[in-house]
Design an enzyme around this catalytic site. Structure first.
Site: not given
Ligand code: UD1
Length: 410
Positions: A22, A116
């Site tokens: 996904k 989520c």
């Molecule tokens: C993606 C996945 C999700 C998975 C996550 C971590 C998708 C659609 N979702 O989510 O299933 O759980 O990777 O492997 O691919 N963060 C910030 N600021 C930002 C971006 C992220 O603080 O601008 C933090 C987040 O809150 C989190 C961490 O960085 O604590 C990692 O997040 P991130 O890897 O970005 O997760 P997603 O890409 O949203």
């Protein structure tokens, strides 16, 4: 609210074929817009998030057709529109359209993406990267508006933190430039997206940084998405709890660390090429923190918590990515789960459960509650169970084939 009743404690047996990932499929579908041409993508999971994204594509004049599990996308008539539609709110990955729109149109107006609820999920790493490219970012809790002009020089960006979404979105936004991106995420879904872009004709070198060399994409591309490592881990844990399951189409490399850790702790798992055979086992609970690849992924952390509640021993579980992602095990406390909480961690202990009802709050919590309900020799009602359809193709059909007894109530 959707409700399913699971009659748990049955011995399961059968074969499950793992679908395409996904979290690789959604960015790859968005990347397919970048050539304003044709993309044929194999191994596409037929899940709600994919259909939501396709609804957005239709709104943007992009056509598509499914041929078996190949998805053919034709973006030759793609037009710019503000993304102020409800579909954007239904899942997180709609944010990948921001990077694509910046690359193609130099602007984007979009509702703040949904998805989520795993605690705070800011997009500041994305926004800082867009600003470093020269864009203006205006954002409130409902709306994101980005415009301005891409710098006409080599772009250097150091991402503020390790993020799957920010890495992919930054690459998308910079794809027609010469750029260097530091501190990028190495999760397999990021690498698969970069590989797709390479197949599409973009020149990208991954090293200690991602180097992008301005290039023109091909008009058409054919690509097969990697298998879903979280889906595989879900069925592996189901087998360890409930019976014997053969998994086909698994990429063992992507789950090497979690599998080896399970085997070291008494899990009966046999691996051969892209097939795994898992048998019910008395796994010894072990303490861990969910972490970046190749460690145990945050998306699988709730699944491990459930496994440990059914086995003798205690384990301390933390999550370095989403610090308070414990809604699934905590949802089971009123049914008998013996869990202690301390400083952003939980301690799981062997538990005996009673029948009752639970509510799923996010996709992986929902998968974890299904694992619980199937493993426990009680009857469980899962409210909001249809969240599972956002990320697991053929889930109920697979459960039925494996021998799970269930009844959809609403
Ligand atoms: C993606 C996945 C999700 C998975 C996550 C971590 C998708 C659609 N979702 O989510 O299933 O759980 O990777 O492997 O691919 N963060 C910030 N600021 C930002 C971006 C992220 O603080 O601008 C933090 C987040 O809150 C989190 C961490 O960085 O604590 C990692 O997040 P991130 O890897 O970005 O997760 P997603 O890409 O949203």
């Amino acid at each position: 609210m959707s409700k399913i009743k699971i009659y748990g404690g049955k011995y399961l047996s059968g074969t499950v074929k793992i679908h395409g990932s996904k979290n690789a499929c959604l960015p790859i579908m968005c990347a397919s817009l970048l050539n304003k041409g044709k993309a044929t993508i194999g191994n596409v999971p037929k899940i709600a998030d994919v259909y939501n994204l396709l609804n957005i594509f239709s709104y943007l004049n992009v056509s598509y057709i499914f041929v078996d599990d190949f998805l053919v996308i034709d973006s030759s008539k793609l037009i710019y529109k503000d993304l102020l539609i409800d579909e954007v709110l239904k899942f997180r990955a709609s944010y990948y359209l921001i990077g694509v729109f910046l690359a193609l149109f130099g602007k984007c107006k979009i509702y703040y993406p949904g998805g989520c609820k795993l605690g705070e999920r800011p997009l500041d790493y994305h926004f800082e990267a867009f600003k470093a490219m020269g864009y203006n970012v205006n954002c409130n809790e409902n709306l994101i508006e980005i415009d301005g002009k891409l710098k006409n020089e080599h772009i250097n960006i150091t991402l503020k933190g390790n993020s799957v979404g920010a890495t992919i979105n930054t690459v998308f936004a910079a794809i027609f430039s010469n750029a260097t991106i530091y501190n990028y995420s190495l999760e397999p879904e990021v690498i698969d997206t970069l590989d797709f872009l390479g197949k599409l004709g973009f020149k990208i070198i991954k090293n200690r940084s991602i180097e992008i060399f301005a290039s023109i994409p091909k008009r058409s591309v054919k690509y097969k998405i990697i298998p879903d490592r979280i889906e595989a881990l879900t069925y592996i844990i189901m087998a360890l709890l409930c019976g014997n399951i053969k998994l086909e189409n698994v990429n063992l490399l992507h789950i090497d660390y979690p599998i080896r850790t399970l085997i070291l702790n008494n899990a009966d798992i046999i691996m051969y090429k892209n097939v795994l055979c898992c048998n019910k086992s008395k796994v010894v609970p072990f303490s861990f923190d969910a972490d970046l690849y190749p460690k145990i992924p945050t998306d699988a952390q709730p699944l491990f918590s459930i496994l440990f509640l059914f086995n003798n021993g205690s384990a301390i579980i933390g999550d370095k990515v989403f610090k308070n992602r414990f809604s699934a095990p905590l949802e089971l406390v009123h049914l008998g789960a013996r869990i202690n909480t301390m400083d952003n961690k939980i301690i799981t202990n062997h538990s005996v459960f009673v029948s009752g009802s639970v509510k799923a709050s996010d996709l992986r919590a929902c998968a974890a509650l299904f694992l619980f309900a199937i493993a426990s020799p009680t009857n469980t009602i899962i409210n909001n169970y249809e969240i599972i359809e956002r990320g697991y193709a053929d889930f109920l059909r697979n459960l039925k084939n494996l021998g799970v007894k269930y009844e959809i109530i609403e």
